[in-house]
Scaffold this motif. Structure first.
Motif, mmCIF file in Angstrom:
data_model
loop_
_atom_site.group_PDB
_atom_site.id
_atom_site.type_symbol
_atom_site.label_atom_id
_atom_site.label_comp_id
_atom_site.label_asym_id
_atom_site.label_seq_id
_atom_site.Cartn_x
_atom_site.Cartn_y
_atom_site.Cartn_z
ATOM 1 N N ILE A 82 -6.726 -8.830 -14.568
ATOM 2 C CA ILE A 82 -7.373 -8.889 -13.243
ATOM 3 C C ILE A 82 -8.887 -9.046 -13.411
ATOM 4 O O ILE A 82 -9.521 -9.866 -12.751
ATOM 5 N N HIS A 87 -11.907 -10.908 -11.212
ATOM 6 C CA HIS A 87 -13.252 -10.381 -10.965
ATOM 7 C C HIS A 87 -14.298 -11.371 -11.486
ATOM 8 O O HIS A 87 -15.360 -11.545 -10.888
ATOM 9 N N GLU A 136 -13.871 -0.580 -8.605
ATOM 10 C CA GLU A 136 -12.614 -0.650 -9.365
ATOM 11 C C GLU A 136 -12.897 -0.523 -10.860
ATOM 12 O O GLU A 136 -12.231 0.230 -11.566
ATOM 13 N N PHE A 141 -10.087 1.790 -12.209
ATOM 14 C CA PHE A 141 -9.362 1.187 -13.337
ATOM 15 C C PHE A 141 -9.419 2.071 -14.599
ATOM 16 O O PHE A 141 -8.385 2.270 -15.244
ATOM 17 N N HIS A 220 -5.272 -12.235 -6.510
ATOM 18 C CA HIS A 220 -5.977 -11.017 -6.943
ATOM 19 C C HIS A 220 -5.501 -9.811 -6.119
ATOM 20 O O HIS A 220 -5.105 -8.778 -6.659
ATOM 21 N N GLU A 224 -3.058 -6.451 -7.198
ATOM 22 C CA GLU A 224 -3.463 -5.049 -7.054
ATOM 23 C C GLU A 224 -2.566 -4.314 -6.055
ATOM 24 O O GLU A 224 -2.034 -3.244 -6.349
HETATM 25 FE FE LIG Z 1 -9.977 -6.300 -8.014
#
Ligand SMILES: [Fe+2]
Ligand SMILES: [Fe+2]
Length: 243
Positions: A82, A87, A136, A141, A220, A224
């Motif tokens: 991700i 990102h 995140e 994360f 994306h 998530e």
């Molecule tokens: Fe994200």
């Protein structure tokens, strides 16, 4: 594949990702739109072979990326995917769109006032999404990675997180809804990312870029909301029950 005898307009129309490559060589997509690539390269003293090589690489990257089996990924690997894929796109594309949309609004805002609104929305999207991905990457994360480590090694303690995954996720989901709404408004204002008749290649590439960005953002958010977050919440509950 692009060829030396194609015009800049033909190259960008066939493959919108070519726009960013040509601009990196300082080729002006508007004033040079109808000039053949070989001529533009001669004028700027560029190696046409080198430009063609970079264009071919970009085309292969744009077309050849095969979808990995993300459902089989561990949470840490999914997070890595991700961050690297999505990102990175947010960080790379939104500043570029912000600059381009300002330029289009400044140049064509009288004739097409919707571009002023598009520029404002892109700025809003940039502010919101930059803060969102930062949260995140800095908080949620790393916590999910520690949870996964703790699940594999029962002696390891996941470090304290100010909120549970579930609480953090509800904040993140609101951010996703907001980003989705803004992109939807941009889609509406640009008539489904359709460049106007008078669009120059830079403007055409801007619309194609926005459309690709929307697709990337939807993927994306899907990764998530539908994959990473439900699995992380389940893992956190599982660990809490075991202790
Ligand atoms: Fe994200
Ligand atoms: Fe997110």
């Amino acid at each position: 594949m692009a060829t030396a005898t194609q015009s800049i307009r033909e190259i960008v129309t066939a493959e919108p990702s070519a726009a960013a490559i040509l601009e990196r060589f300082e080729i002006d997509l508007c004033s040079q739109a109808d000039t053949r690539l070989e001529r533009v390269c001669a004028e700027l003293q560029l190696s046409v072979d080198q430009v063609l090589e970079k264009l071919a690489d970009a085309e292969l990257r744009a077309r050849g990326a095969t979808a990995p089996d993300l459902e089989s990924y561990s949470l840490s690997r999914l997070i890595q995917h991700i961050v690297r894929t999505h990102h990175q796109t947010v960080r790379q594309e939104l500043p570029r769109f912000a600059e381009l949309s300002q330029r289009i609004a400044g140049k064509h805002g009288e004739m097409a006032p919707q571009y002023k609104e598009v520029a404002t929305l892109i700025e809003q999207l940039r502010t919101e999404l930059f803060a969102h991905i930062e949260k995140e990457e800095q908080v949620l994360f790393p916590y999910i990675v520690r949870l996964e480590e703790a699940a594999e090694d029962s002696s390891a303690e996941p470090y304290e997180c100010p909120r549970s995954v579930e609480q953090s996720v509800s904040v993140m989901t609101r951010g996703h809804d907001s980003a989705g709404r803004i992109v939807g408004q941009i889609r509406q204002l640009t008539n489904g990312f359709e460049p106007p008749q008078w669009a120059c290649p830079r403007n055409t590439a801007f619309h194609a870029g926005l459309e690709a960005f929307e697709k990337n953002l939807r993927q994306h958010i899907h990764l998530e909301d539908d994959l990473l977050f439900p699995r992380a919440i389940a893992l956190e509950n599982d660990i809490a029950q075991r202790r």
